[in-house]
Motif scaffolding. Structure first.
Motif, mmCIF file in Angstrom:
data_model
loop_
_atom_site.group_PDB
_atom_site.id
_atom_site.type_symbol
_atom_site.label_atom_id
_atom_site.label_comp_id
_atom_site.label_asym_id
_atom_site.label_seq_id
_atom_site.Cartn_x
_atom_site.Cartn_y
_atom_site.Cartn_z
ATOM 1 N N LEU A 192 -3.090 68.144 15.663
ATOM 2 C CA LEU A 192 -2.192 69.207 15.211
ATOM 3 C C LEU A 192 -0.911 69.229 16.048
ATOM 4 O O LEU A 192 0.197 69.360 15.542
ATOM 5 C CB LEU A 192 -2.891 70.570 15.293
ATOM 6 N N LEU A 193 -1.115 69.060 17.346
ATOM 7 C CA LEU A 193 0.026 69.057 18.263
ATOM 8 C C LEU A 193 0.982 67.911 17.931
ATOM 9 O O LEU A 193 2.206 68.067 17.937
ATOM 10 C CB LEU A 193 -0.507 68.883 19.701
ATOM 11 N N ALA A 194 0.384 66.764 17.616
ATOM 12 C CA ALA A 194 1.215 65.594 17.307
ATOM 13 C C ALA A 194 2.021 65.826 16.044
ATOM 14 O O ALA A 194 3.167 65.387 15.929
ATOM 15 C CB ALA A 194 0.313 64.355 17.150
ATOM 16 N N VAL A 195 1.411 66.520 15.061
ATOM 17 C CA VAL A 195 2.146 66.811 13.828
ATOM 18 C C VAL A 195 3.308 67.761 14.121
ATOM 19 O O VAL A 195 4.419 67.568 13.670
ATOM 20 C CB VAL A 195 1.199 67.444 12.787
ATOM 21 N N LEU A 196 2.991 68.758 14.957
ATOM 22 C CA LEU A 196 3.988 69.765 15.301
ATOM 23 C C LEU A 196 5.218 69.125 15.948
ATOM 24 O O LEU A 196 6.349 69.503 15.678
ATOM 25 C CB LEU A 196 3.347 70.765 16.271
ATOM 26 N N TRP B 193 8.593 63.291 21.928
ATOM 27 C CA TRP B 193 7.814 62.677 23.009
ATOM 28 C C TRP B 193 6.350 63.117 23.104
ATOM 29 O O TRP B 193 5.494 62.305 23.408
ATOM 30 C CB TRP B 193 8.542 62.798 24.349
ATOM 31 N N PRO B 194 5.986 64.406 22.795
ATOM 32 C CA PRO B 194 4.551 64.736 22.899
ATOM 33 C C PRO B 194 3.709 63.904 21.925
ATOM 34 O O PRO B 194 2.632 63.419 22.273
ATOM 35 C CB PRO B 194 4.505 66.217 22.514
ATOM 36 N N ASP B 195 4.205 63.733 20.706
ATOM 37 C CA ASP B 195 3.515 62.919 19.704
ATOM 38 C C ASP B 195 3.325 61.500 20.222
ATOM 39 O O ASP B 195 2.224 60.935 20.171
ATOM 40 C CB ASP B 195 4.354 62.920 18.417
ATOM 41 N N LYS B 196 4.400 60.929 20.760
ATOM 42 C CA LYS B 196 4.340 59.546 21.231
ATOM 43 C C LYS B 196 3.403 59.414 22.424
ATOM 44 O O LYS B 196 2.642 58.440 22.539
ATOM 45 C CB LYS B 196 5.742 59.046 21.584
ATOM 46 N N LEU B 197 3.444 60.418 23.310
ATOM 47 C CA LEU B 197 2.579 60.375 24.487
ATOM 48 C C LEU B 197 1.101 60.431 24.071
ATOM 49 O O LEU B 197 0.284 59.627 24.510
ATOM 50 C CB LEU B 197 2.900 61.559 25.408
ATOM 51 N N ILE B 198 0.791 61.385 23.158
ATOM 52 C CA ILE B 198 -0.605 61.537 22.724
ATOM 53 C C ILE B 198 -1.094 60.253 22.052
ATOM 54 O O ILE B 198 -2.165 59.725 22.367
ATOM 55 C CB ILE B 198 -0.735 62.743 21.748
ATOM 56 N N SER B 199 -0.270 59.743 21.126
ATOM 57 C CA SER B 199 -0.663 58.515 20.441
ATOM 58 C C SER B 199 -0.819 57.368 21.422
ATOM 59 O O SER B 199 -1.782 56.602 21.357
ATOM 60 C CB SER B 199 0.362 58.133 19.384
ATOM 61 N N GLY B 200 0.142 57.256 22.317
ATOM 62 C CA GLY B 200 0.104 56.141 23.280
ATOM 63 C C GLY B 200 -1.153 56.172 24.123
ATOM 64 O O GLY B 200 -1.876 55.180 24.217
ATOM 65 N N VAL B 201 -1.439 57.339 24.694
ATOM 66 C CA VAL B 201 -2.585 57.432 25.598
ATOM 67 C C VAL B 201 -3.901 57.200 24.856
ATOM 68 O O VAL B 201 -4.759 56.445 25.296
ATOM 69 C CB VAL B 201 -2.596 58.810 26.308
ATOM 70 N N THR B 202 -4.050 57.849 23.689
ATOM 71 C CA THR B 202 -5.333 57.696 22.995
ATOM 72 C C THR B 202 -5.510 56.277 22.474
ATOM 73 O O THR B 202 -6.609 55.727 22.529
ATOM 74 C CB THR B 202 -5.440 58.689 21.812
ATOM 75 N N LEU B 203 -4.423 55.658 21.988
ATOM 76 C CA LEU B 203 -4.551 54.287 21.504
ATOM 77 C C LEU B 203 -4.875 53.337 22.653
ATOM 78 O O LEU B 203 -5.651 52.400 22.501
ATOM 79 C CB LEU B 203 -3.280 53.844 20.777
ATOM 80 N N ALA B 204 -4.278 53.600 23.810
ATOM 81 C CA ALA B 204 -4.593 52.752 24.966
ATOM 82 C C ALA B 204 -6.067 52.890 25.331
ATOM 83 O O ALA B 204 -6.749 51.903 25.594
ATOM 84 C CB ALA B 204 -3.715 53.130 26.156
ATOM 85 N N SER B 205 -6.582 54.131 25.312
ATOM 86 C CA SER B 205 -7.960 54.314 25.753
ATOM 87 C C SER B 205 -8.964 53.740 24.762
ATOM 88 O O SER B 205 -10.040 53.305 25.144
ATOM 89 C CB SER B 205 -8.262 55.782 26.039
ATOM 90 N N ILE B 206 -8.595 53.687 23.470
ATOM 91 C CA ILE B 206 -9.523 53.073 22.517
ATOM 92 C C ILE B 206 -9.456 51.549 22.600
ATOM 93 O O ILE B 206 -10.391 50.841 22.229
ATOM 94 C CB ILE B 206 -9.244 53.545 21.064
ATOM 95 N N SER B 207 -8.346 51.031 23.108
ATOM 96 C CA SER B 207 -8.173 49.581 23.159
ATOM 97 C C SER B 207 -8.838 48.954 24.384
ATOM 98 O O SER B 207 -9.195 47.781 24.368
ATOM 99 C CB SER B 207 -6.682 49.220 23.185
ATOM 100 N N ILE B 208 -9.013 49.741 25.433
ATOM 101 C CA ILE B 208 -9.679 49.200 26.623
ATOM 102 C C ILE B 208 -11.184 49.210 26.385
ATOM 103 O O ILE B 208 -11.712 50.202 25.882
ATOM 104 C CB ILE B 208 -9.344 50.058 27.863
#
Lengths: 528, 318
Positions: B121-125, B130-145
């Motif tokens: 929801l936060l990412a949509v908002l 930058w909050p959207d990009k940060l959230i996506s970046g961090v979660t995508l990184a953690s799923i990739s490791i």
């Protein structure tokens, strides 16, 4: 400075440095001689066993399929469990001799065909029953009768009859065997009430610890047996074995203080662990060895020249350095090393010699097609890397090896003892006779090199019956040389058992006869 | 009868059929594997006599089809049998492992699902900020490791260096709930990191999709706050795809966490199953297979039913 003093105190307590050395070193740190003597007394006092505490080990080799039935034990955790709740008649002591446990006295007829064990009196099982020679007899029957599925069945086969008489238990053998007491020290042969016929997996024995919680593959919790017959063992109040099969998790548990000791430290990280605060590494040489085995009755390995070519084409020193990181010793293409009694040190050491290898390879007339070596991770730790080193060193001698990676699952049933050339592991046995009878006698089930030599078989039986140790040593030397020069065994190295131990644990002793103090860590260690 | 009820009954019947099919597949699979249970128990120390004795005792000399139907007959009567390897009652020993697995899965889900939806929801908002990009970046990184690596890294820093939590997540009955929660803190953290991205991205995508609709524009023109628009108007219409992906991740938390169990020495179902597969202990493998299949089928059914209930057009068919 305090750390240094503590370290020195520990060393002197363990008898690793002398009193003179201790006082001298403390002097160098600015401690007066009088003070040093007080510290010395303290340190030595700290070394006498302290009672109490909860000792925890993180161990590999436990699965949710484990049971407490001694007949079914085959890996580390069941092995430790047996030593916790049970006792054998006799044991192999760290110096390689036989020590009495539930047997007070061991004697034999002059021809070593009949052996008598005097059974200790006043020993109680955990269920309150008193130990009788009848229990011993029933236990041995369960491991050797027609329906037996015991891991000890192989060693019980030489027995013709067993009986009890008063407080004696006696065994009559089909052929004389001077080493019978060593066989009776086998860890499967824990004495159970009525031989464990009614409930083999109950975990009831005469041992120093009583079962509290049995969760196979997770943990086993034991509490001290207040009626244990041997005051010199069983110091801590309770023992817990946590099954931690993952090597990294095991090291982390040791370093974070969740367990006091861990077994099977990976040689690659042993030095790192040793440098970490609060823990140290104990390395014990033993009879276990990493091998490549050839079937001597199968082409092309039926040519002794080809076998010799391969034996000269392996770089043993390099493997000990790279695979074992120095935690081991070089092998000599025979299954015996200095860990065995009656070992002949004068047998010359074979070393890497590409010229000789090439020469023998040429003489064997092999067509130069790649020789297939089957290997898997489960054969021994680092087996794939060792096979690659072998491939490279053989290439330098012009011998083409082709590695075939086999799945670990099913390796022992489908590859080992079936395929003509593969990697494998032998954990060793307490005496030479047992090692040779298990894997080199022509009729042995696990004759995994298909070694069939009439003279060797004859020598083996003669040596077994021979009570004159000098003569026996000579015979074993001869047999070792035969395997080394003609057999199908390529033995590059003997591995050490590496254990990680917390500084809180006292009483460690080096024991070359088996892993982690021959499984007796639980009853011999105590917490400082 | 209400159409939704009919659908549920149909689904349950189909699920049972699927379970039987899964058990046949698992049984056939364990037959194809090399070696048998007797060989695996005795390992390198197997002698022919010991093997023959053990096979006879375990009833392995009967034909496979007979063995399968004997097993099926028992299961239908509610008897899962005993493990071939150590003779323990399967229902009891598996029950303990299953409750551990559910315990870990529950807490991981309790942390991960609300967090993922909130972050979505936060990412949509703040989309494309930058909050959207940060959230996506961090979660995508953690799923990739790889999850074991995250596990080891957390273990090293949080448990060994800082000493906050234990490295071994071994829980047992004598622990209090708080002790248990402290023991599973690290595996829960790792599992949360692993499942977060999938659910969070799906929430974001589904809501963004709805945000294009005319009624969202109306809501905005009414002067509602951005969060209210998303939460009250967009979210209920985006719930079907979100529930689907949440259910898939819940199923993963129950059946797919064997690596985490090994790394943190957690006594769950995964390790239990692996031990018994490697020993060819068919009755236990079958029982575990049934449970896992039932979890998958059940959660998928829940997802379907929720999407139907969330959609008025499907809820009230003409």
């Amino acid at each position: 400075m305090r750390d240094q003093i503590e370290h020195l105190k520990k060393r002197v307590g363990q008898g690793r440095i002398t009193r003179r050395e201790f006082v001298g070193r403390l002097g160098a740190l600015g401690v007066s001689a009088a003070m040093a003597n007080v510290m010395m007394a303290e340190a030595v006092r700290a070394e006498s066993p302290k009672k109490g505490g909860h000792l925890k080990m993180g161990s590999v080799g436990g699965e949710s399929t484990n049971s407490l039935d001694p007949a079914a034990a085959a890996s580390q955790v069941p092995y430790y469990n047996l030593n916790l709740f049970g006792d054998t008649l006799v044991e192999v002591t760290p110096d390689g001799s036989v020590g009495n446990r539930l047997a007070e006295e061991v004697s034999s007829s002059p021809d070593a065909k009949t052996w008598m064990f005097k059974i200790r009196k006043g020993v109680e099982f955990h269920n309150g029953k008193t130990l009788t020679p009848e229990d011993v007899l029933r236990t041995m029957e369960r491991h050797s009768n027609e329906e037996s599925k015991s891991g000890a069945l192989g060693i019980m086969r030489g027995i013709e009859s067993m009986k009890t008489e008063g407080d004696m238990f006696s065994v009559t053998l089909k052929t004389p065997n001077a080493d019978l007491p060593y066989l009776m020290a086998d860890y499967h042969l824990q004495i159970q009430p009525d031989g464990g016929f009614d409930n083999p997996g109950a975990g009831i024995g005469t041992g120093p610890y009583i079962l509290e919680k049995d969760e196979p593959g997770v943990r086993h919790l034991w509490s001290r047996n207040p009626n244990y017959w041997d005051d010199s063992r069983g110091h801590v109040d309770s023992v817990e074995i946590l099954v931690i099969n993952d090597a990294t998790a095991r090291m982390a548990a040791l370093q974070s203080g969740q367990v006091h000791l861990v077994n099977r430290v990976d040689p690659k990280v042993a030095d790192l662990v040793n440098r970490a605060p609060g823990v140290s590494i104990k390395s014990d040489s033993g009879p276990g060895h990493y091998v490549f085995i050839m079937h001597v009755d199968t082409e092309p390995f039926s040519s002794n020249d080809l076998r010799l070519a391969l034996k000269y084409a392996i770089d043993r020193e390099d493997m000990v350095d790279k695979i074992l990181r120095g935690y081991g010793s070089v092998g000599n293409d025979m299954p015996i090393n200095a860990a065995y009694p009656l070992f002949d040190e004068t047998i010359p050491q074979r070393s890497y010699d590409p010229d000789k290898a090439a020469e023998h390879y040429k003489k064997s007339g092999h067509d130069g097609s790649p020789i297939i070596l089957r290997v898997s991770d489960v054969a021994f730790p680092g087996a794939i890397e060792a096979a690659q080193l072998f491939q490279e060193s053989a290439k330098a001698a012009g011998i083409p090896l082709e590695l075939k990676r086999e799945p670990g699952d099913g390796y022992w049933s489908e590859v080992w003892n079936k395929q003509p050339f593969c990697a494998s592991y032998w954990s060793g046995r307490p005496v030479q006779d047992q090692m040779y009878s298990t894997a080199y006698l022509s009729t042995a089930d696990w004759n995994d090199t298909r070694w069939d030599n009439e003279e060797f078989d004859k020598l083996l039986l003669e040596a077994r019956a021979e009570l004159d140790q000098e003569k026996r040593k000579e015979m074993y030397s001869k047999m070792g040389r035969m395997i080394r020069d003609e057999g199908g065994l390529i033995c590059p190295m003997f591995n050490d058992f590496i254990t990680g131990v917390s500084d809180k644990v006292q009483g460690w002793e080096d024991d070359p006869t088996g892993e982690t103090m021959s499984g007796q860590w639980s009853s011999k260690l105590w917490l400082a | 009868m209400h159409p939704v009820l009919i659908l549920v009954v149909q689904r349950i019947a189909l699920g049972l059929l699927l379970l039987v099919a899964a058990s046949v597949l698992i049984f056939a699979g364990t037959m194809i594997l090399p070696g048998d249970v007797a060989q695996s128990i005795l390992g390198q120390s197997a002698t022919p006599e010991a093997l023959a004795n053990l096979r006879a005792e375990l009833g392995l000399n009967e034909p496979p089809v007979t063995r399968y139907f004997n097993w099926l007959f028992g299961v239908v009567q509610g008897d899962l049998g005993t493990a071939l390897t150590n003779g323990q009652d399967i229902a009891t020993s598996m029950g303990r492992r299953l409750s551990n697995t559910l315990f870990l899965a529950f807490w991981a889900a309790a942390v991960a699902v609300p967090l993922a939806i909130f972050l979505g929801l936060l990412a949509v908002l703040y989309r494309d900020q930058w909050p959207d990009k940060l959230i996506s970046g961090v979660t995508l990184a953690s799923i990739s490791i790889p999850e074991f690596l995250i596990g080891y890294v957390l273990m090293y820093f949080v448990a060994v260096q800082l000493g906050w939590f234990s490295t071994v997540a071994m829980i047992n009955d004598s622990m209090t709930l708080l002790e248990k929660l402290s023991a599973i803190a690290l595996p829960v953290a790792v599992l949360t990191l692993v499942v977060l991205a999938h659910m969070m991205r799906m929430t974001r995508a589904a809501i963004l999709n709805v945000m294009q609709s005319a009624y969202i524009e109306t809501a905005e023109l009414k002067g509602l706050s951005a969060f209210k628009v998303i939460f009250r108007h967009a979210f209920p219409n985006a719930i079907a795809p979100i529930v689907n992906v949440v259910m898939i991740n819940l199923a993963y938390l129950v059946v797919g966490v064997v690596v985490i169990e090994v790394v943190f020495v957690y006594p769950g179902m995964g390790q239990y199953l692996v031990d018994h597969v490697s020993k060819r202990d068919v009755p236990v493998v079958q029982a575990c297979g049934l449970v896992f299949a039932a979890v998958y089928i059940g959660l998928n059914m829940v997802a379907d039913i929720v999407s139907i209930l969330a959609n008025p057009r499907l809820r009230h068919p003409k």
